[in-house]
Design an enzyme around this catalytic site. Structure first.
Site, PDB file in Angstrom:
ATOM      1  N   LYS A 114       0.819  -1.212   0.000  1.00  0.00           N
ATOM      2  CA  LYS A 114       0.000   0.000   0.000  1.00  0.00           C
ATOM      3  C   LYS A 114       0.860   1.273   0.000  1.00  0.00           C
ATOM      4  CE  LYS A 114      -3.830  -2.488   1.138  1.00  0.00           C
ATOM      5  NZ  LYS A 114      -3.417  -3.839   1.474  1.00  0.00           N
TER       6      LYS A 114
HETATM    7  C1  LIG Z   1      -4.119  -5.013   1.067  1.00  0.00           C
HETATM    8  C2  LIG Z   1      -3.322  -6.266   1.004  1.00  0.00           C
HETATM    9  C3  LIG Z   1      -3.663  -7.309   0.133  1.00  0.00           C
HETATM   10  C4  LIG Z   1      -4.906  -7.252  -0.740  1.00  0.00           C
HETATM   11  O1  LIG Z   1      -4.819  -6.284  -1.742  1.00  0.00           O
HETATM   12  P1  LIG Z   1      -6.134  -5.725  -2.471  1.00  0.00           P
HETATM   13  O2  LIG Z   1      -5.683  -4.608  -3.296  1.00  0.00           O
HETATM   14  O3  LIG Z   1      -7.068  -5.312  -1.365  1.00  0.00           O
HETATM   15  O4  LIG Z   1      -6.699  -6.862  -3.249  1.00  0.00           O
HETATM   16  C5  LIG Z   1      -2.838  -8.411   0.080  1.00  0.00           C
HETATM   17  N1  LIG Z   1      -1.738  -8.507   0.865  1.00  0.00           N
HETATM   18  C6  LIG Z   1      -1.384  -7.537   1.727  1.00  0.00           C
HETATM   19  C7  LIG Z   1      -0.178  -7.711   2.569  1.00  0.00           C
HETATM   20  C8  LIG Z   1      -2.153  -6.376   1.821  1.00  0.00           C
HETATM   21  O5  LIG Z   1      -1.796  -5.415   2.674  1.00  0.00           O
END
Ligand SMILES: *Cc1c(COP(=O)(O)O)cnc(C)c1O
Length: 501
Positions: A114
């Site tokens: 993120k």
């Molecule tokens: C947010 C997240 C996901 C999922 O990603 P999306 O974009 O919500 O599908 C997978 N792994 C980790 C470590 C995350 O933080």
């Protein structure tokens, strides 16, 4: 670039408007009016660009109407700076074997993918505030299953004109995730533990957004809403960059030939990350299959295999908590695109989802999706055993989300006749989930509150890997008092935490 709504309920708006609003106020999500096309020649000409240079090219495609080239340069240089990321490559790749590569997306300030979008979005919003001379405070509401929260808090802390409020599901995130959020500095950061699960957090935010009276009242008090969740297009397009980066890396290192197609495996929750990969494919990146990996909350796996999206099931807390989601918000964008951009059709599906907790796609549409997407899942035992086997076979430590991806890929490999080169997005550092990872490596570990930090050290000792800098002294930082909010008091809690009378 103009932006339209997945529900055909507005006139096209500017990028500035789409990113500032976060979601369409009447319901629906913003998507670009046209998907930019990248030719093979153009792709080849990008081969030797650094991450930041590539980000510049791709940001330009989506922002050029709203921001000057100079502004975009400033954004990408400030976001993808070596002070924010532990490596200048930003998203380096690791080769596991002849076929399989990991795209490491966890070298940012909070150790999860993120960070990549959330280092850029606050800078974009900050410029938007200046451009529109917004006098109100921009109030960013964020629902998090664990990782988005901290990444957003870090990105937005101390940015003038912005207040950020994060909702996480009380007692349903990892201890490290919780501490990361509660130790955030900054005079504009707020954290709320909501008594519910992630879907409740997401609903809380949506409910506030779409309550016109409440919004008007807050506007009078000098606040205007925006979102930093992946419902905001400003979260999605920065993620397109690393799919191009991965492809160009393989090309540069001669692991693939020009125009050779590759697969991406994406551990999926809200469908944001994999959607960015889909846009990369639509833009012309030679992608064969997108492999959608779920944990036992496998609504998406069932959907892609049966055409039925059905959330009438309990949400289970797992060792890959960032994927503990039943309502994958970004699926709406994908369905809009794959159905040939039919807003009315989306309105109907979303009505079914709201009223019946499910919707059903016709056979032809289901088949169309399956040409592009392969979906499967890993249960808890499989996830743990994958962490262990990957560690022993490759001496590489993965987090539980990435392990879900690897397990699903192993299943895909068994049924696929081709040896297509495949990149798995490694979405978090294993140290964020040290209890699960240690359990995988050495068996059951005890879990006492503060002990997760002892586990951090233990994992480091066992693997001889250093504790990542962003997690190192977390337990020595001052911690905010938990602000716990009941599910039915979302608006009151918001007023209280912002000290609005
Ligand atoms: C947010 C997240 C996901 C999922 O990603 P999306 O974009 O919500 O599908 C997978 N792994 C980790 C470590 C995350 O933080």
């Amino acid at each position: 670039m103009k932006y339209i709504s997945t529900r055909d309920n507005i006139k096209a708006v500017s990028g500035i408007e789409a990113i500032k609003s976060g979601m369409v106020p009447q319901g629906g999500l913003f998507i670009p009016k046209e998907i930019p096309a990248i030719s093979h020649q153009q792709l080849d000409s990008w081969m030797n660009l650094s991450y930041t240079q590539l980000a510049q090219k791709i940001f330009q495609l989506f922002l050029a109407d709203d921001f000057s080239e100079k502004e975009i340069t400033q954004i990408v240089h400030q976001a993808y700076h070596k002070e924010n990321f532990t490596t200048e490559e930003i998203t380096p790749l690791t080769r596991l074997n002849d076929q399989l590569f990991l795209l490491e997306l966890f070298h940012g300030p909070t150790g999860a993918f993120k960070d990549i979008a959330l280092q850029a979005l606050p800078l974009i919003l900050s410029l938007i505030i200046k451009k529109l001379s917004i006098n109100n405070q921009l109030l960013i509401l964020v629902a998090t299953s664990g990782d988005t929260g901290k990444a957003a808090l870090e990105g937005f802390k101390n940015i003038p004109g912005i207040q950020i409020v994060v909702y996480f599901p009380f007692q349903k995130v990892s201890r490290v995730q919780e501490w990361q959020m509660l130790t955030t500095e900054g005079n504009n950061t707020h954290v709320i533990a909501l008594e519910g699960n992630f879907d409740d957090c997401q609903n809380a935010v949506k409910q506030i957004f779409t309550d016109a009276d409440f919004c008007r009242m807050l506007e009078k008090k000098g606040f205007e809403f925006s979102s930093a969740n992946s419902i905001n297009w400003g979260r999605l397009f920065p993620q397109i960059v690393y799919y191009f980066y991965a492809y160009l890396y393989l090309l540069r290192k001669k692991h693939i030939r020009h125009n050779e197609t590759i697969n991406f495996v994406v551990p999926t929750g809200n469908f944001g990350n994999i959607l960015a990969a889909w846009y990369a494919k639509e833009m012309g990146l030679p992608i064969e299959k997108l492999i959608c990996a779920s944990n036992i909350n496998k609504v998406l796996t069932d959907f892609f295999n049966s055409g039925v999206y059905d959330i009438n099931r309990p949400l289970v807390t797992t060792i890959s908590p960032s994927m503990d989601i039943l309502i994958s918000n970004n699926l709406e964008r994908f369905l809009f695109e794959i159905s040939g951009r039919q807003g009315e059709f989306i309105v109907k599906l979303m009505k079914d989802l709201r009223e019946k907790g499910m919707f059903i796609l016709e056979e032809s549409l289901k088949n169309k999706m399956r040409e592009i997407i392969f979906a499967s899942f890993a249960d808890e035992t499989e996830t743990l055993s994958t962490i262990k086997s990957v560690y022993h076979e490759y001496h590489y430590l993965v987090d539980p989300h990435t392990a879900v991806g690897i397990k699903v890929f192993t299943g895909y490999q068994r049924i696929s006749t081709q040896k297509t080169k495949t990149v798995i997005t490694a979405t978090a550092t294993p140290f964020k989930f040290n209890k699960a990872v240690l359990t995988a490596l050495i068996g059951e570990v005890r879990d006492h509150k503060k002990e997760e930090f002892i586990l951090l050290q233990k994992l480091s000792n066992y693997t001889d890997l250093p504790i990542p800098a962003m997690l190192r002294d977390l337990d020595k930082k001052p911690i905010k008092k938990q602000f716990i909010c009941p599910k039915d008091k979302v608006q009151q809690c918001l007023l209280e935490i912002l000290k609005i009378e």
